[in-house]
Design a protein around this motif. Structure first.
Motif, short mmCIF file in Angstrom:
data_model
loop_
_atom_site.label_atom_id
_atom_site.label_comp_id
_atom_site.label_asym_id
_atom_site.label_seq_id
_atom_site.Cartn_x
_atom_site.Cartn_y
_atom_site.Cartn_z
N SER A 20 0.20 -6.60 -5.50
CA SER A 20 -0.27 -5.23 -5.61
C SER A 20 -1.09 -4.83 -4.39
O SER A 20 -0.98 -3.71 -3.89
N ALA A 21 -1.92 -5.76 -3.90
CA ALA A 21 -2.71 -5.49 -2.69
C ALA A 21 -1.80 -5.29 -1.48
O ALA A 21 -2.05 -4.41 -0.65
N VAL A 22 -0.75 -6.09 -1.39
CA VAL A 22 0.20 -5.94 -0.28
C VAL A 22 0.88 -4.58 -0.36
O VAL A 22 1.04 -3.89 0.66
N GLU A 23 1.27 -4.17 -1.56
CA GLU A 23 1.90 -2.86 -1.72
C GLU A 23 0.95 -1.74 -1.29
O GLU A 23 1.36 -0.77 -0.64
N LEU A 24 -0.33 -1.87 -1.68
CA LEU A 24 -1.31 -0.86 -1.28
C LEU A 24 -1.42 -0.79 0.24
O LEU A 24 -1.47 0.30 0.82
N LEU A 25 -1.46 -1.93 0.90
CA LEU A 25 -1.56 -1.96 2.36
C LEU A 25 -0.32 -1.37 3.01
O LEU A 25 -0.42 -0.65 4.02
N VAL A 26 0.84 -1.66 2.44
CA VAL A 26 2.08 -1.08 2.97
C VAL A 26 2.04 0.44 2.84
O VAL A 26 2.37 1.18 3.78
N GLY A 27 1.62 0.92 1.67
CA GLY A 27 1.52 2.36 1.46
C GLY A 27 0.54 3.01 2.42
O GLY A 27 0.81 4.08 2.99
N ALA A 28 -0.61 2.36 2.62
CA ALA A 28 -1.60 2.90 3.54
C ALA A 28 -1.05 2.95 4.96
O ALA A 28 -1.28 3.92 5.70
N ALA A 29 -0.31 1.90 5.35
CA ALA A 29 0.29 1.88 6.69
C ALA A 29 1.30 3.00 6.87
O ALA A 29 1.39 3.61 7.95
N LEU A 30 2.04 3.31 5.82
CA LEU A 30 3.01 4.41 5.90
C LEU A 30 2.30 5.75 6.07
O LEU A 30 2.71 6.59 6.88
N VAL A 31 1.21 5.94 5.30
CA VAL A 31 0.47 7.20 5.39
C VAL A 31 -0.12 7.38 6.78
O VAL A 31 0.04 8.42 7.43
N LEU A 32 -0.82 6.35 7.26
CA LEU A 32 -1.46 6.44 8.57
C LEU A 32 -0.43 6.41 9.70
O LEU A 32 -0.60 7.08 10.73
N GLY A 33 0.62 5.62 9.51
CA GLY A 33 1.65 5.50 10.54
C GLY A 33 2.33 6.81 10.86
O GLY A 33 2.68 7.08 12.02
N HIS A 34 2.53 7.64 9.85
CA HIS A 34 3.15 8.94 10.11
C HIS A 34 2.13 9.99 10.50
O HIS A 34 2.28 10.68 11.52
N ASN A 35 1.08 10.14 9.70
CA ASN A 35 0.17 11.27 9.85
C ASN A 35 -0.85 11.12 10.98
O ASN A 35 -1.22 12.11 11.60
N VAL A 36 -1.30 9.90 11.22
CA VAL A 36 -2.34 9.68 12.23
C VAL A 36 -1.74 9.12 13.52
O VAL A 36 -1.97 9.65 14.61
N TRP A 37 -0.98 8.04 13.39
CA TRP A 37 -0.46 7.37 14.59
C TRP A 37 0.87 7.94 15.06
O TRP A 37 1.28 7.69 16.19
N ARG A 38 1.57 8.68 14.19
CA ARG A 38 2.81 9.36 14.55
C ARG A 38 3.89 8.41 15.05
O ARG A 38 4.64 8.72 15.98
N VAL A 39 3.99 7.24 14.42
CA VAL A 39 5.00 6.26 14.83
C VAL A 39 6.03 6.02 13.73
O VAL A 39 6.99 5.27 13.95
N LEU A 40 5.86 6.63 12.57
CA LEU A 40 6.77 6.42 11.45
C LEU A 40 7.27 7.77 10.94
O LEU A 40 6.61 8.79 11.14
N PRO A 41 8.41 7.79 10.24
CA PRO A 41 8.88 9.04 9.64
C PRO A 41 7.95 9.46 8.50
O PRO A 41 7.07 8.71 8.08
N ASN A 42 8.18 10.64 7.98
CA ASN A 42 7.32 11.19 6.94
C ASN A 42 7.17 10.21 5.78
O ASN A 42 8.15 9.64 5.30
N GLU A 43 5.94 10.04 5.32
CA GLU A 43 5.65 9.00 4.32
C GLU A 43 6.05 9.39 2.90
O GLU A 43 6.25 8.51 2.05
N VAL A 44 6.17 10.69 2.61
CA VAL A 44 6.36 11.10 1.22
C VAL A 44 7.63 10.52 0.60
O VAL A 44 7.57 9.91 -0.48
N PRO A 45 8.82 10.67 1.23
CA PRO A 45 10.00 10.06 0.60
C PRO A 45 9.92 8.54 0.55
O PRO A 45 10.45 7.93 -0.39
N LEU A 46 9.24 7.92 1.52
CA LEU A 46 9.10 6.47 1.50
C LEU A 46 8.21 6.02 0.34
O LEU A 46 8.53 5.06 -0.38
#
Length: 227
Positions: A20-46
């Motif tokens: 569960s902790a790993v899933e939370l970290l993955v989710g956080a990385a998706l949120v920050l990766g798209h919105n802050v760091w701009r290196v990932l596609p939009n996090e919502v569908p992911l």
């Protein structure tokens, strides 16, 4: 008397707290990766896909994420409407205070075309009830809040952490709005999380509340109330 908010009625997910902790970290990385760091596609569908897959595989179905029939639809609707009213009222107070410290909140691109344009307003209504209400609530309140609580053992302290963590991430999920917008959206996340818990972890409450909030915002733009 009101019933206490249960930590979670379903059995613990398979895989334990570490997963569960790993899933939370993955989710956080998706949120920050798209919105802050701009290196990932939009996090919502992911978040949407991963959250539903996680609960299907680890919990055996979607009732654990919050999709269940409530004991009273009237009570759930009242919670959703109350949460929407609270979020709108908070926005009236928080936005000008935040904008006195930081630059004005940046509105989503394209919303300027809603004013007095019924077809554009209808398209935006479709977007907010699918992408925002369903997509973001499944991702942020359903998956991230749920797994954050699972990671710490579902205690009252774990629930408080889960609410805070998911709301902070929801704020950063609107990073494009600027610092004032991050704060405003983070507070919205707290309200939506509160509706989720008050409805005994029924995801329909924040979905409806989110849809009502954004519908009011579109109506305000369409009729010129925002001016």
């Amino acid at each position: 008397m009101t019933e206490p908010i249960a930590p979670l009625p379903e059995p613990p997910p398979r895989g334990g707290q570490l997963l569960s902790a790993v899933e939370l970290l993955v989710g956080a990385a998706l949120v920050l990766g798209h919105n802050v760091w701009r290196v990932l596609p939009n996090e919502v569908p992911l978040l949407f896909v991963l959250g539903l897959a996680s609960y299907r595989l680890r919990n055996g179905g979607f009732t654990a994420i919050g999709f269940r029939r409530p004991p009273s639809w009237a009570r759930l609707l009242a919670i959703a409407l109350g949460a929407a009213a609270l979020r709108i009222a908070l926005g009236v107070v928080v936005e000008p205070l935040a904008e006195s410290v930081w630059p004005p909140i940046v509105a989503p691109a394209g919303t300027e075309a809603i004013a007095a344009n019924p077809w554009t307003a209808l398209r935006w209504l479709g977007l907010v009830w699918t992408w925002a209400a369903f997509g973001e609530e499944i991702g942020y309140r359903g998956w991230l809040l749920g797994r954050a609580g699972d990671a710490l053992g579902r205690s009252p302290a774990a629930t408080a952490f889960a609410v805070a963590a998911s709301s902070v991430l929801f704020g950063f999920g609107h990073f494009y709005k600027g610092p004032a917008g991050v704060l405003d959206s983070g507070l919205a996340g707290l309200v939506l999380a509160g509706a989720f818990l008050l409805a005994r972890r029924n995801l329909w409450a924040p979905i409806l509340a989110h849809g009502f909030i954004d519908t009011f915002g579109i109506a305000a733009l369409f009729f010129g109330w925002a001016d």
